[in-house]
Scaffold this motif. Sequence first.
Motif, short mmCIF file in Angstrom:
data_model
loop_
_atom_site.label_atom_id
_atom_site.label_comp_id
_atom_site.label_asym_id
_atom_site.label_seq_id
_atom_site.Cartn_x
_atom_site.Cartn_y
_atom_site.Cartn_z
N LYS A 17 15.23 30.19 34.03
CA LYS A 17 15.69 29.70 35.33
C LYS A 17 16.62 28.52 35.06
N ALA A 18 17.84 28.60 35.55
CA ALA A 18 18.83 27.54 35.34
C ALA A 18 19.20 26.92 36.68
N LEU A 19 19.00 25.62 36.80
CA LEU A 19 19.40 24.86 37.98
C LEU A 19 20.56 23.97 37.56
N LEU A 20 21.74 24.31 38.04
CA LEU A 20 22.96 23.68 37.55
C LEU A 20 23.63 22.83 38.63
N SER A 21 24.00 21.62 38.26
CA SER A 21 24.81 20.82 39.17
C SER A 21 26.15 21.51 39.37
N GLU A 22 26.73 21.33 40.55
CA GLU A 22 28.06 21.89 40.80
C GLU A 22 29.07 21.38 39.80
N ALA A 23 28.82 20.19 39.24
CA ALA A 23 29.74 19.63 38.24
C ALA A 23 29.85 20.53 37.02
N VAL A 24 28.77 21.25 36.69
CA VAL A 24 28.81 22.16 35.55
C VAL A 24 29.90 23.20 35.73
N LEU A 25 30.10 23.65 36.97
CA LEU A 25 31.08 24.68 37.25
C LEU A 25 32.51 24.15 37.26
N ARG A 26 32.65 22.86 37.51
CA ARG A 26 33.99 22.29 37.71
C ARG A 26 34.57 21.61 36.47
N HIS A 27 33.71 21.22 35.53
CA HIS A 27 34.24 20.73 34.25
C HIS A 27 34.99 21.86 33.57
N GLN A 28 35.96 21.52 32.71
CA GLN A 28 36.80 22.55 32.10
C GLN A 28 36.89 22.40 30.58
N PRO A 29 35.76 22.49 29.87
CA PRO A 29 35.85 22.49 28.40
C PRO A 29 36.72 23.64 27.92
N GLY A 30 37.72 23.34 27.13
CA GLY A 30 38.61 24.38 26.63
C GLY A 30 39.71 24.78 27.59
N GLY A 31 39.71 24.22 28.80
CA GLY A 31 40.76 24.54 29.76
C GLY A 31 40.29 25.52 30.82
N PRO A 32 41.11 25.72 31.85
CA PRO A 32 40.71 26.56 32.99
C PRO A 32 40.44 28.02 32.63
N ALA A 33 41.19 28.58 31.70
CA ALA A 33 40.98 29.99 31.36
C ALA A 33 39.62 30.19 30.70
N VAL A 34 39.26 29.28 29.80
CA VAL A 34 37.95 29.36 29.15
C VAL A 34 36.84 29.22 30.18
N MET A 35 37.05 28.29 31.14
CA MET A 35 36.01 28.06 32.13
C MET A 35 35.89 29.23 33.10
N ALA A 36 37.01 29.83 33.44
CA ALA A 36 36.96 31.00 34.32
C ALA A 36 36.15 32.12 33.65
N ASP A 37 36.38 32.32 32.36
CA ASP A 37 35.63 33.34 31.62
C ASP A 37 34.15 32.97 31.57
N GLN A 38 33.86 31.68 31.39
CA GLN A 38 32.46 31.24 31.34
C GLN A 38 31.76 31.49 32.67
N LEU A 39 32.43 31.23 33.75
CA LEU A 39 31.80 31.44 35.06
C LEU A 39 31.58 32.92 35.34
N ARG A 40 32.51 33.74 34.91
CA ARG A 40 32.30 35.19 35.07
C ARG A 40 31.10 35.64 34.24
N HIS A 41 30.91 35.00 33.10
CA HIS A 41 29.74 35.31 32.26
C HIS A 41 28.46 34.89 32.97
N LEU A 42 28.46 33.77 33.66
CA LEU A 42 27.29 33.34 34.41
C LEU A 42 26.94 34.36 35.49
N ILE A 43 27.95 34.88 36.15
CA ILE A 43 27.72 35.89 37.18
C ILE A 43 27.05 37.12 36.58
N ALA A 44 27.55 37.55 35.42
CA ALA A 44 26.97 38.72 34.75
C ALA A 44 25.54 38.43 34.31
N ALA A 45 25.30 37.22 33.79
CA ALA A 45 23.96 36.86 33.33
C ALA A 45 22.97 36.84 34.48
N SER A 46 23.45 36.42 35.66
CA SER A 46 22.55 36.32 36.82
C SER A 46 22.09 37.69 37.30
#
Length: 301
Positions: A179-208
Amino acid sequence: MAGSSLPRRALGRTLREHRIRAGKGQLVAGLHIEISPQSVGRMEDGRKIKISTSQIRDLLDFYGITPANKERDEILALWGEVKQQDQAAKMQGTTKGWWRSYSDQFAAHFDHYLDLETAADQLTTHQLSLVPGLLQTSGYRRSLTIAADPDLSAVDVERRLELAARRQVALDKDRFRMKALLSEAVLRHQPGGPAVMADQLRHLIAASERGNVTIRVVPFSAPAPLGLVARSFALLEFPPLASRLVEPPVVYVDGYEGALYLEQSDVINRHRRAIAHLEQVALSEDATGDLVCRIAKEHAE
């Protein structure tokens, strides 16, 4: 459970409790069974040492746990479980945790965490700024690794990514729940830049979409954000042992210079209350999915 640390940790904790109850120090306990006080400490910490059944029996005698005491049989049964798992691990070639081959790639304290994570059947994590390790993409992990150590060689970067990927096999284990409880800040930080973060968020959706993974976001607008006070932590819980003993949960708090492993019942209860509060103010899973999708699109633009 072959190679699991749980029976050994339970045995060590039980022996420590009886030693303290008997008013004995680690030095005299070690002298009594002809091992060092450091070995007594390692055993009580749930670490493997060379010790025989006869030495365990002598130690129980020294602590006043006589054959007439039913606790003696319970402790010896637990010791039998430790030996049984050691034998199973040896037959499977897993006498050491698989991650130890990467020991040059993580801080010394993280070895204990990986031991706990491997044994856990439930992980609840609250994160203020970073995606939890078990849910990170390789691109996201790479950016964090390089940011933490810009001079790291390409070979070492790849080994750390390999370690991270192997950890994520935990999500495929039977009866494992995250169970992961994430601050909205986790979604808005951009380690590696926006493209990396977009891919990471899509991965979160798949994991969910996994049946054993729950992801919920605590929005910036959440009232009375206790999460800001509790900060980031992970609560690890463990399955019951064959001896029916229950290994207590552990709260893990990671920091830039080290980590805390907290087992006191009052500390565990405070973190459970924090989790309950966060669940009250977090978005539902569906609303979380909508927000993650929306922010992923913002990063991809």
